[in-house]
Design a protein around this motif. Structure first.
Motif, PDB file in Angstrom:
ATOM      1  N   PRO A 218      40.205  94.284  -8.181  1.00  0.00           N
ATOM      2  CA  PRO A 218      39.113  94.881  -8.950  1.00  0.00           C
ATOM      3  C   PRO A 218      39.302  94.833 -10.467  1.00  0.00           C
ATOM      4  CG  PRO A 218      40.339  96.571  -7.745  1.00  0.00           C
ATOM      5  CD  PRO A 218      40.848  95.234  -7.272  1.00  0.00           C
ATOM      6  N   LEU A 219      40.529  94.616 -10.948  1.00  0.00           N
ATOM      7  CA  LEU A 219      40.710  94.486 -12.397  1.00  0.00           C
ATOM      8  C   LEU A 219      40.400  93.069 -12.864  1.00  0.00           C
ATOM      9  CD1 LEU A 219      43.935  96.584 -13.146  1.00  0.00           C
ATOM     10  CD2 LEU A 219      41.541  97.313 -13.043  1.00  0.00           C
ATOM     11  N   HIS A 220      40.205  92.155 -11.903  1.00  0.00           N
ATOM     12  CA  HIS A 220      39.939  90.748 -12.250  1.00  0.00           C
ATOM     13  C   HIS A 220      38.569  90.392 -11.650  1.00  0.00           C
ATOM     14  CE1 HIS A 220      40.684  86.697 -13.388  1.00  0.00           C
ATOM     15  NE2 HIS A 220      41.596  86.332 -12.501  1.00  0.00           N
ATOM     16  N   LEU A 248      34.078 108.382 -17.640  1.00  0.00           N
ATOM     17  CA  LEU A 248      34.946 108.207 -18.809  1.00  0.00           C
ATOM     18  C   LEU A 248      35.767 109.465 -19.062  1.00  0.00           C
ATOM     19  CD1 LEU A 248      32.637 106.307 -21.356  1.00  0.00           C
ATOM     20  CD2 LEU A 248      34.530 105.371 -20.015  1.00  0.00           C
ATOM     21  N   LYS A 251      38.759 109.502 -17.187  1.00  0.00           N
ATOM     22  CA  LYS A 251      39.594 108.330 -17.517  1.00  0.00           C
ATOM     23  C   LYS A 251      39.446 107.227 -16.483  1.00  0.00           C
ATOM     24  CE  LYS A 251      42.072 109.256 -21.342  1.00  0.00           C
ATOM     25  NZ  LYS A 251      41.957 108.300 -22.427  1.00  0.00           N
ATOM     26  N   ASP A 252      38.319 107.253 -15.740  1.00  0.00           N
ATOM     27  CA  ASP A 252      38.058 106.160 -14.787  1.00  0.00           C
ATOM     28  C   ASP A 252      37.599 104.934 -15.567  1.00  0.00           C
ATOM     29  OD1 ASP A 252      38.607 107.774 -12.684  1.00  0.00           O
ATOM     30  OD2 ASP A 252      36.532 107.980 -11.972  1.00  0.00           O
ATOM     31  N   LYS A 253      37.914 103.780 -15.064  1.00  0.00           N
ATOM     32  CA  LYS A 253      37.430 102.543 -15.680  1.00  0.00           C
ATOM     33  C   LYS A 253      35.999 102.279 -15.232  1.00  0.00           C
ATOM     34  CE  LYS A 253      41.262 100.750 -17.653  1.00  0.00           C
ATOM     35  NZ  LYS A 253      42.144  99.799 -17.014  1.00  0.00           N
ATOM     36  N   GLY A 256      33.342  96.010 -15.028  1.00  0.00           N
ATOM     37  CA  GLY A 256      32.507  95.071 -15.792  1.00  0.00           C
ATOM     38  C   GLY A 256      32.606  95.266 -17.295  1.00  0.00           C
ATOM     39  N   GLY A 258      35.417  95.756 -20.718  1.00  0.00           N
ATOM     40  CA  GLY A 258      36.787  95.636 -21.204  1.00  0.00           C
ATOM     41  C   GLY A 258      37.380  94.282 -20.836  1.00  0.00           C
ATOM     42  N   ARG A 260      41.271  91.903 -21.601  1.00  0.00           N
ATOM     43  CA  ARG A 260      42.550  91.779 -22.307  1.00  0.00           C
ATOM     44  C   ARG A 260      42.407  90.961 -23.579  1.00  0.00           C
ATOM     45  NH1 ARG A 260      47.778  91.844 -20.560  1.00  0.00           N
ATOM     46  NH2 ARG A 260      47.201  93.798 -19.583  1.00  0.00           N
ATOM     47  N   MET A 299      27.923 102.859 -22.915  1.00  0.00           N
ATOM     48  CA  MET A 299      29.289 102.378 -23.183  1.00  0.00           C
ATOM     49  C   MET A 299      29.439 101.996 -24.662  1.00  0.00           C
ATOM     50  SD  MET A 299      31.371 102.554 -20.639  1.00  0.00           S
ATOM     51  CE  MET A 299      32.679 101.334 -20.689  1.00  0.00           C
ATOM     52  N   ASN A 311      32.012  92.452 -19.840  1.00  0.00           N
ATOM     53  CA  ASN A 311      32.684  91.176 -19.586  1.00  0.00           C
ATOM     54  C   ASN A 311      31.837  90.344 -18.617  1.00  0.00           C
ATOM     55  OD1 ASN A 311      33.419  91.943 -16.854  1.00  0.00           O
ATOM     56  ND2 ASN A 311      35.018  93.244 -17.764  1.00  0.00           N
ATOM     57  N   VAL A 312      32.365  89.210 -18.215  1.00  0.00           N
ATOM     58  CA  VAL A 312      31.603  88.268 -17.372  1.00  0.00           C
ATOM     59  C   VAL A 312      31.071  88.913 -16.093  1.00  0.00           C
ATOM     60  CG1 VAL A 312      33.631  87.394 -16.104  1.00  0.00           C
ATOM     61  CG2 VAL A 312      31.670  85.895 -16.451  1.00  0.00           C
ATOM     62  N   ASP A 313      31.788  89.923 -15.603  1.00  0.00           N
ATOM     63  CA  ASP A 313      31.417  90.499 -14.312  1.00  0.00           C
ATOM     64  C   ASP A 313      30.219  91.442 -14.391  1.00  0.00           C
ATOM     65  OD1 ASP A 313      33.305  89.282 -12.599  1.00  0.00           O
ATOM     66  OD2 ASP A 313      34.869  90.518 -13.488  1.00  0.00           O
TER      67      ASP A 313
HETATM   68  N1  ACO Z   1      36.232 101.462 -18.858  1.00  0.00           N
HETATM   69  C1  ACO Z   1      36.709 102.483 -19.582  1.00  0.00           C
HETATM   70  N2  ACO Z   1      37.799 102.395 -20.374  1.00  0.00           N
HETATM   71  C2  ACO Z   1      38.397 101.201 -20.446  1.00  0.00           C
HETATM   72  C3  ACO Z   1      37.923 100.088 -19.740  1.00  0.00           C
HETATM   73  C4  ACO Z   1      36.792 100.253 -18.921  1.00  0.00           C
HETATM   74  N3  ACO Z   1      36.304  99.240 -18.191  1.00  0.00           N
HETATM   75  N4  ACO Z   1      38.725  99.043 -19.983  1.00  0.00           N
HETATM   76  C5  ACO Z   1      39.657  99.478 -20.836  1.00  0.00           C
HETATM   77  N5  ACO Z   1      39.468 100.781 -21.114  1.00  0.00           N
HETATM   78  C6  ACO Z   1      40.291 101.621 -21.998  1.00  0.00           C
HETATM   79  C7  ACO Z   1      41.494 102.129 -21.251  1.00  0.00           C
HETATM   80  O1  ACO Z   1      41.240 103.348 -20.581  1.00  0.00           O
HETATM   81  C8  ACO Z   1      42.497 102.271 -22.366  1.00  0.00           C
HETATM   82  O2  ACO Z   1      42.171 103.417 -23.084  1.00  0.00           O
HETATM   83  P1  ACO Z   1      43.338 104.329 -23.784  1.00  0.00           P
HETATM   84  O3  ACO Z   1      43.980 103.421 -24.800  1.00  0.00           O
HETATM   85  O4  ACO Z   1      42.580 105.462 -24.359  1.00  0.00           O
HETATM   86  O5  ACO Z   1      44.258 104.699 -22.675  1.00  0.00           O
HETATM   87  C9  ACO Z   1      42.185 101.070 -23.260  1.00  0.00           C
HETATM   88  O6  ACO Z   1      40.782 100.794 -23.045  1.00  0.00           O
HETATM   89  C10 ACO Z   1      42.996  99.828 -22.931  1.00  0.00           C
HETATM   90  O7  ACO Z   1      42.822  99.549 -21.544  1.00  0.00           O
HETATM   91  P2  ACO Z   1      43.861  98.720 -20.669  1.00  0.00           P
HETATM   92  O8  ACO Z   1      43.506  98.902 -19.237  1.00  0.00           O
HETATM   93  O9  ACO Z   1      45.253  99.049 -21.085  1.00  0.00           O
HETATM   94  O10 ACO Z   1      43.534  97.258 -21.171  1.00  0.00           O
HETATM   95  P3  ACO Z   1      44.018  95.936 -20.481  1.00  0.00           P
HETATM   96  O11 ACO Z   1      43.950  94.866 -21.474  1.00  0.00           O
HETATM   97  O12 ACO Z   1      45.309  96.130 -19.767  1.00  0.00           O
HETATM   98  O13 ACO Z   1      42.917  95.746 -19.328  1.00  0.00           O
HETATM   99  C11 ACO Z   1      41.056  95.192 -18.066  1.00  0.00           C
HETATM  100  C12 ACO Z   1      41.885  94.849 -19.310  1.00  0.00           C
HETATM  101  C13 ACO Z   1      41.966  95.235 -16.844  1.00  0.00           C
HETATM  102  C14 ACO Z   1      40.031  94.093 -17.873  1.00  0.00           C
HETATM  103  C15 ACO Z   1      40.352  96.554 -18.263  1.00  0.00           C
HETATM  104  O14 ACO Z   1      39.485  96.489 -19.377  1.00  0.00           O
HETATM  105  C16 ACO Z   1      39.633  97.009 -17.023  1.00  0.00           C
HETATM  106  O15 ACO Z   1      40.237  97.581 -16.120  1.00  0.00           O
HETATM  107  N6  ACO Z   1      38.288  96.770 -16.946  1.00  0.00           N
HETATM  108  C17 ACO Z   1      37.530  97.133 -15.754  1.00  0.00           C
HETATM  109  C18 ACO Z   1      37.697  96.058 -14.671  1.00  0.00           C
HETATM  110  C19 ACO Z   1      36.998  94.785 -15.022  1.00  0.00           C
HETATM  111  O16 ACO Z   1      35.834  94.767 -15.402  1.00  0.00           O
HETATM  112  N7  ACO Z   1      37.719  93.658 -14.836  1.00  0.00           N
HETATM  113  C20 ACO Z   1      37.166  92.314 -15.061  1.00  0.00           C
HETATM  114  C21 ACO Z   1      37.764  91.673 -16.282  1.00  0.00           C
HETATM  115  S1  ACO Z   1      37.074  90.062 -16.545  1.00  0.00           S
HETATM  116  C22 ACO Z   1      37.796  89.122 -15.360  1.00  0.00           C
HETATM  117  O17 ACO Z   1      38.927  89.290 -15.022  1.00  0.00           O
HETATM  118  C23 ACO Z   1      37.010  88.084 -14.715  1.00  0.00           C
END
Ligand code: ACO
Length: 376
Positions: A218-220, A248, A251-253, A256, A258, A260, A299, A311-313
């Motif tokens: 789910p993170l990808h 939020l 602290k749930d993600k 779609g 965020g 890296r 957001m 993001n793309v998703d």
């Molecule tokens: N929703 C809310 N907050 C977020 C999100 C999100 N989707 N993404 C990042 N953040 C916040 C984190 O809570 C963190 O906050 P903090 O510094 O206050 O603790 C900060 O942003 C950094 O987040 P990390 O998870 O450390 O960033 P990382 O670079 O490791 O993660 C990732 C990138 C995994 C894509 C992340 O943004 C995420 O989990 N997104 C949701 C899942 C998603 O959409 N994945 C698809 C990515 S695109 C692809 O792979 C095809």
């Protein structure tokens, strides 16, 4: 010893000529061509040729490549029997991972990794992955398989095999654009996985299988299904703000959002947003698009300052839904597109290979006395 870099953030682990990303400026290029140009003018087949040959094809080359792809639409006959033996309630991503691996069973020389052999195997995997998915979906619905039509391109043929009727040109082109946008993306987790496996000189099926497993998370790539789950959970456009802010606060993600690498708008999401809006209008799904758009606004106010954008998703979910795909086909569809990039990276890795073998920072105890079993 150097300290561990958690998540390998900022670590440059390979050289590539395939895709370039500037995460601050929101730029993505395949072999130097901006993704927007490809999404507007290219086809998925041409984009695959670009990635596998690091240049655009001539007219004759493209025509020959398209013919080769179409000649490989049908999976090996014994693999089709395996599809029919799959549990009907199996999750399509598990089916995809299993059957991409199974392609190696029907290859007389599965371990060959010279460049021509890799290209041949990649072509088979790319061409028949959509067929595997469509066959499985019809199997689980108790419907007869619809065999591929070699007069149709990858996207149009997939929708034809899935639904038993040819899609409208708009739907076929929409899926084609989705496949282009998903074809490659630097050293993302699944591509890195593919390159790591390839670097042991293992076979391409192992590398593609590992990459598929990585993408499911789910993170990808699994996030596109997570987005649709969220959209289904939110009862109306007006309920979106409360839902997102509550998440939020916990602290749930939000799926779609965020990335890296991107700290600005993902250029693929720019295109998918336009596509999603148009398709939602065409198919009477305006409410779904409006809900997505409202989530994006919430957001933006809440977290854009942290560099968190769609993001793309995110808009893939609305787009795929409007194309008529069931939720659990979203991530397998991503696989169908990304096989292009995984294969290109495997070929690139093996052309100048060095085994990936990073180090770990050991943080446990030393010299611990062995306690015999009876004393524990
Ligand atoms: N929703 C809310 N907050 C977020 C999100 C999100 N989707 N993404 C990042 N953040 C916040 C984190 O809570 C963190 O906050 P903090 O510094 O206050 O603790 C900060 O942003 C950094 O987040 P990390 O998870 O450390 O960033 P990382 O670079 O490791 O993660 C990732 C990138 C995994 C894509 C992340 O943004 C995420 O989990 N997104 C949701 C899942 C998603 O959409 N994945 C698809 C990515 S695109 C692809 O792979 C095809």
């Amino acid at each position: 010893m150097a300290l561990a870099v958690k998540g390998l953030e900022g670590v440059v682990a390979a050289e590539t000529r395939l895709s370039f990303i500037d995460g601050e400026a929101g730029i993505l290029e395949f072999v130097g061509i901006p993704i927007g140009e490809l999404a507007t003018h290219s086809t998925f087949e041409e984009t695959v040729f670009l990635l596998w040959n690091v240049r655009l094809p001539s007219k004759a080359e493209l025509s020959a490549f398209v013919s080769q792809v179409r000649a490989n639409y049908e999976p090996p006959a014994d693999l089709v029997k395996l599809i029919q033996a799959m549990p009907k309630d199996a999750q399509p991503m598990h089916v995809m991972r299993t059957l991409i691996s199974a392609l190696g069973l029907y290859d007389p020389q599965p371990n060959k990794i010279d460049s021509p052999a890799l290209r041949e195997k990649a072509l088979k995997a790319l061409a028949c992955a959509p067929t595997i998915l469509a066959y499985f979906d019809r199997h689980r619905r108790g419907l007869p398989m619809v065999h591929p039509d070699k007069n149709l391109g990858i996207a149009e043929n997939f929708l034809y095999m899935l639904n038993g009727q040819r899609p409208t040109p708009t739907m076929a082109r929409a899926l084609d654009v989705c496949l282009i946008l998903h074809a490659d993306h630097g050293l993302n987790n699944s591509t890195f996985t593919a390159r790591v496996i390839a670097s042991t000189q293992s076979d391409i099926y192992s590398a593609l299988t590992g990459a598929t497993g990585s993408l499911r998370g789910p993170l990808h790539g699994g996030a596109n299904e997570g987005v649709m789950v969220m959209l289904n959970e939110i009862p109306s456009v007006d309920a979106a703000e409360k839902h997102v802010l509550e998440k939020l606060a916990k602290k749930d993600k939000i799926m779609g959002f965020g990335h890296r690498i991107y700290k600005s708008y993902d250029p693929r999401a720019t295109h998918l947003k336009v596509l999603a809006k148009q398709l939602a209008k065409d198919t009477g799904n305006e409410g779904l698009y409006e809900k997505s758009h409202r989530i994006e606004q919430v957001m933006e106010n809440a977290v854009a300052a942290k560099g968190i954008y769609p993001n793309v998703d995110f808009y893939s979910a609305t787009t795929y839904h409007c194309i008529g795909l069931k939720l659990d086909l979203f991530t397998p569809m991503f696989v169908a597109g990304r096989i292009a990039g995984w294969s290109a990276h495997i070929i690139e890795q093996l052309a100048d290979n060095r085994l990936f073998r990073p180090d770990a920072d050991y943080v446990g105890p030393h010299g611990v006395e062995y306690t015999p079993l009876e004393k524990r």
